[in-house]
Design a protein around this motif. Structure first.
Motif, PDB file in Angstrom:
ATOM      1  N   CYS A 153      27.475 -38.102 -16.311  1.00  0.00           N
ATOM      2  CA  CYS A 153      26.345 -38.586 -17.121  1.00  0.00           C
ATOM      3  C   CYS A 153      26.660 -38.476 -18.610  1.00  0.00           C
ATOM      4  CB  CYS A 153      25.082 -37.789 -16.808  1.00  0.00           C
ATOM      5  SG  CYS A 153      24.639 -37.727 -15.059  1.00  0.00           S
ATOM      6  N   THR A 209      24.504 -48.653 -13.142  1.00  0.00           N
ATOM      7  CA  THR A 209      25.445 -48.737 -12.024  1.00  0.00           C
ATOM      8  C   THR A 209      26.588 -49.705 -12.318  1.00  0.00           C
ATOM      9  OG1 THR A 209      24.039 -50.343 -10.879  1.00  0.00           O
ATOM     10  CG2 THR A 209      23.778 -48.021 -10.274  1.00  0.00           C
ATOM     11  N   GLN A 232      28.930 -47.745 -14.529  1.00  0.00           N
ATOM     12  CA  GLN A 232      29.631 -46.729 -13.741  1.00  0.00           C
ATOM     13  C   GLN A 232      30.760 -47.365 -12.935  1.00  0.00           C
ATOM     14  OE1 GLN A 232      26.569 -44.928 -11.349  1.00  0.00           O
ATOM     15  NE2 GLN A 232      25.576 -44.002 -13.137  1.00  0.00           N
ATOM     16  N   ILE A 235      27.895 -43.446  -9.212  1.00  0.00           N
ATOM     17  CA  ILE A 235      27.505 -42.054  -9.005  1.00  0.00           C
ATOM     18  C   ILE A 235      26.389 -41.994  -7.969  1.00  0.00           C
ATOM     19  CG2 ILE A 235      26.472 -40.033 -10.103  1.00  0.00           C
ATOM     20  CD1 ILE A 235      27.760 -41.024 -12.749  1.00  0.00           C
TER      21      ILE A 235
END
Length: 186
Positions: free
Chosen positions: A67, A110, A113, A121
């Protein structure tokens, strides 16, 4: 519009709805006041599981889950996503509210990520509850320092919304897990 037809339609729909909810409505009477009374009653309480929140676990999750790459707390972390610094501790921590805020940003989060980390994640209810506690705890946030983030991971901090650019080549090449970082036992 004919009132008797409308009332009959509402009665049938209400009966189906209440029957599906397990309510026992006397269908023979067709008495609208009885139907109104049933519909005005609160539904039966359903027990809700609430995880114990732990801001320390949340701080560790904030680092180990990545994060911190996009989010900043007290000047530590990336700036591509909302700053999660807490000015003061709230009276109440609401993991559902925190989860709802995450949900609103989920498509961008997302996608970033997947590009930055090579995976999305995964968080369960306990993880989200702990992250919510960390995001609400100025005391625990004071323990997050640049030195508490692995050196290799600091190079991954995103200080601008690069995911908005057209050239994702560098980010697509990173498709591996965060270097030098093993998830700790929490």
């Amino acid at each position: 519009m004919k009132r008797p037809g409308l009332l009959k339609t509402i009665s049938v729909l209400a009966f189906v709805w209440t029957a599906a909810c397990g309510e026992n409505v006397a269908q023979e009477t067709g008495d609208p006041s009885e139907l109104r009374e049933v519909l005005a009653s609160p539904p039966a309480a359903i027990p809700v599981e609430t995880p114990d929140v732990n801001a320390r676990r949340g701080r560790l999750q904030f680092i180990t889950r990545g994060c911190v790459i996009c989010h900043q707390v007290n000047g530590v972390g990336g700036t591509a996503a909302p700053d999660l610094s807490a000015a003061s501790a709230p009276d109440l921590i609401n993991p559902l509210d925190f989860s709802a805020r995450m949900w609103r940003g989920a498509p961008a989060m997302t996608a970033l990520q997947a590009v930055e980390l090579g995976y999305v994640i995964e968080l369960d209810a306990q993880d989200i509850a702990d992250l919510a506690a960390f995001a609400a705890s100025p005391e625990e946030q004071k323990l997050l320092t640049l030195d508490s983030v692995p050196a290799d991971m600091r190079d991954w901090f995103i200080d601008a919304p690069h995911w908005r650019s057209d050239d994702w080549t560098e980010y697509l090449q990173r498709g591996e897990r965060i270097p030098g970082l093993e998830e700790e036992e929490l």
